[in-house]
Design a protein around this motif. Structure first.
Motif, short mmCIF file in Angstrom:
data_model
loop_
_atom_site.label_atom_id
_atom_site.label_comp_id
_atom_site.label_asym_id
_atom_site.label_seq_id
_atom_site.Cartn_x
_atom_site.Cartn_y
_atom_site.Cartn_z
N ALA A 30 43.43 36.58 50.35
CA ALA A 30 44.09 37.87 50.12
C ALA A 30 45.53 37.57 49.68
CB ALA A 30 44.08 38.69 51.39
N LEU A 31 46.37 38.60 49.63
CA LEU A 31 47.74 38.45 49.13
C LEU A 31 48.77 38.88 50.19
CD1 LEU A 31 46.88 39.94 45.69
CD2 LEU A 31 48.13 37.79 45.92
N PRO A 32 49.97 38.32 50.11
CA PRO A 32 51.02 38.77 51.03
C PRO A 32 51.62 40.09 50.55
CG PRO A 32 51.83 36.97 49.65
CD PRO A 32 50.39 37.19 49.26
N MET B 266 44.35 42.75 47.82
CA MET B 266 44.76 43.56 46.67
C MET B 266 44.27 42.98 45.35
SD MET B 266 46.16 45.92 48.13
CE MET B 266 46.02 46.02 49.89
N CYS B 267 43.38 41.99 45.43
CA CYS B 267 42.83 41.44 44.20
C CYS B 267 41.32 41.65 44.18
CB CYS B 267 43.18 39.96 44.07
SG CYS B 267 43.21 39.39 42.35
N GLY B 268 40.80 42.25 45.25
CA GLY B 268 39.36 42.52 45.31
C GLY B 268 38.51 41.32 45.67
N HIS B 269 39.12 40.27 46.22
CA HIS B 269 38.32 39.10 46.61
C HIS B 269 37.39 39.44 47.76
CE1 HIS B 269 41.57 36.22 44.73
NE2 HIS B 269 41.03 37.04 43.86
N ASP B 270 37.73 40.51 48.51
CA ASP B 270 36.81 40.99 49.55
C ASP B 270 35.49 41.43 48.91
OD1 ASP B 270 38.26 43.02 48.27
OD2 ASP B 270 38.47 44.28 50.04
N ALA C 191 42.37 29.71 48.48
CA ALA C 191 43.66 29.62 47.78
C ALA C 191 43.60 29.77 46.26
CB ALA C 191 44.32 28.29 48.14
N GLU C 192 42.92 30.82 45.80
CA GLU C 192 42.92 31.06 44.35
C GLU C 192 44.28 31.56 43.88
OE1 GLU C 192 42.99 32.68 40.59
OE2 GLU C 192 43.17 34.00 42.30
N GLU C 193 44.90 32.43 44.69
CA GLU C 193 46.13 33.10 44.25
C GLU C 193 47.29 32.13 44.03
OE1 GLU C 193 46.29 36.06 43.27
OE2 GLU C 193 44.65 37.15 44.21
N THR C 194 47.28 30.99 44.69
CA THR C 194 48.37 30.04 44.52
C THR C 194 47.98 28.93 43.55
OG1 THR C 194 47.56 28.94 46.51
CG2 THR C 194 49.44 30.42 46.76
N LEU D 10 45.21 45.39 39.70
CA LEU D 10 45.12 44.27 40.64
C LEU D 10 46.52 43.93 41.13
CD1 LEU D 10 42.65 41.94 38.68
CD2 LEU D 10 42.09 43.49 40.56
N HIS D 11 46.64 43.63 42.39
CA HIS D 11 47.90 43.28 43.07
C HIS D 11 48.79 44.51 43.30
CE1 HIS D 11 47.77 38.65 42.19
NE2 HIS D 11 46.57 39.16 42.34
N ASN D 12 48.37 45.70 42.90
CA ASN D 12 49.09 46.91 43.32
C ASN D 12 48.87 47.05 44.83
OD1 ASN D 12 48.62 49.25 40.50
ND2 ASN D 12 50.10 47.63 40.83
ZN LIG Z 1 44.92 37.99 42.27
#
Ligand SMILES: [Zn+2]
Ligand SMILES: [Zn+2]
Length: 382
Positions: free
Chosen positions: A77-79, A98-102, A132-135, A354-356
């Motif tokens: 997920a995202l911070p 917030m990226c829908g990875h869920d 860790a996809e987001e990083t 995405l990321h909103n």
């Molecule tokens: Zn993302």
């Protein structure tokens, strides 16, 4: 055995539950443990844990020779503090899916259920939950893990939900599909002085403003075709918020993006050179750091055709993405390991981006995603 059982309802409940407990990149411990339990419950022949971090892979092995097909989703997920208020709102302060990875995980869990009901007849199916996809470090971690050899695929597929497109409609393109990207942080150091006597110090103000102007123009300076690369300034800071001090330090952060890894390398080299030249001209010390390196994502022709065919068989419309997306995806690294294809699935035209902070994966597109993945897998393993 599972006749009257409503898989989509189960996956929707799972997705919402995952949404409640978002864990950020590198901290996906509980989410990963949950996926392991799910895979075992679905009768995976082997579950590999701790893959390149908290990665988990479930292997469904027919025991008969045939191709290995890998499907990949993301655990992180995202911070980002969730501002939406669904009943399944994040219960971890400051974190959000917030990226829908869920949603991507729920789809993959649906595949595990389908493979439980109908085992592959030949070859193997690997369901990979990547950390860790987001990083930008998770795919690298998985590929560098010696146990990746146990799941090395003949074909790899991944999807991303995408707002702005009709819900449940797919799109793909052959060749480059997502840009490479990397962040650069430039730290310039001179020395401070009294604001009444700036001549006694060495301010990085001019070097900083030169770089702020120049960095975004680098693609043009390098003669890179418009639309193939861009530099976005993301942060800049000069000295301290005080009137009495002429500044002694400056920080500039920018993200560099390009269509191919080669262009990305040229762009990064040029950014470093410009920064060093600006520092040298002003007699400043310089320190450059780079982070969040994402490889460009490249779709193999055969794997792309397989996605198109799977969509047709699943009755899902599949459009053409007109050009590569400027955002990055670390799925790109899997294309160095196997012919692979990455496609997008519409999340709805009026959906937040995405990321909103109010993003919430639309459960209504789970059936289409599942149908596409299922056709991709069955084609190879029936
Ligand atoms: Zn993302
Ligand atoms: Zn994502």
């Amino acid at each position: 055995m599972l006749e009257n059982y409503d898989l989509i309802a189960e996956l929707t409940a799972l997705r919402r539950d995952l949404h409640r407990m978002p864990e950020i990149s590198g901290e996906e411990e509980r989410t990963a443990a949950r996926m392991s339990v799910w895979l075992r419950d679905c009768g995976a022949d082997e579950v590999i844990e701790g893959l390149g971090g908290y990665g988990v892979a479930g292997i469904f092995d027919s025991g008969t020779p045939g191709p290995t097909v890998l499907l990949r989703c993301e655990l992180d997920a995202l911070p980002i503090h969730e501002t939406g208020s669904p009943d399944w709102r994040s219960q971890i302060e400051g974190n959000g899916h917030m990226c829908g990875h869920d949603g991507h995980m729920a789809i993959m869990c649906g595949m595990a259920r389908r493979l439980q009901t109908e085992r592959p007849a030949r070859g193997r199916v690997v369901l990979l939950y990547q950390p860790a996809e987001e990083t930008g470090v998770g795919a690298r971690g998985v590929l560098d893990d010696p146990r990746f050899e146990q799941i090395r695929p003949d074909f790899a597929f991944g999807l991303h939900n995408l707002p702005g497109m009709k819900p449940g409609e797919a799109a793909i393109r052959e060749g480059s599909v997502c840009f490479a990207s990397e962040g650069i942080q430039i730290h310039l150091t001179g020395w401070t002085s009294h604001a009444a006597h700036p001549e006694d110090g060495r301010s990085p103000a001019n070097a900083m403003s030169d770089l702020v102007t120049r960095l975004p123009k680098l693609p043009e300076e390098l003669g890179i075709a418009p639309g193939d690369a861009l530099v976005t300034l993301s942060h800049a800071r000069l000295g301290e918020a005080a009137f009495g001090i002429a500044p002694g330090e400056a920080w500039i952060m920018a993200t560099l993006r390009a269509r191919t890894d080669e262009l990305q390398e040229r762009l990064m080299a040029a950014a470093r050179e410009s920064a060093k030249a600006a520092a040298k001209a002003a007699g400043l010390e310089i320190d450059i750091e780079t982070s969040e390196r994402f490889a460009a994502c490249f779709n193999d022709a055969e794997a792309t055709a397989m996605v198109r065919e799977a969509c047709a068989e699943a009755g899902v419309a599949c459009g053409e993405v007109d050009g590569p997306f400027r955002w990055s995806e670390d799925f790109g690294l899997f294309s160095s390991a196997a012919p692979s294809a990455f496609f997008v699935l519409g999340a709805g035209e009026d959906q937040p981006q995405l990321h909103n902070p109010d993003y919430d994966f639309p459960d209504a597109i789970i059936p289409q995603a599942l149908a596409i993945f299922e056709r991709l897998v069955r084609k190879q393993t029936d």
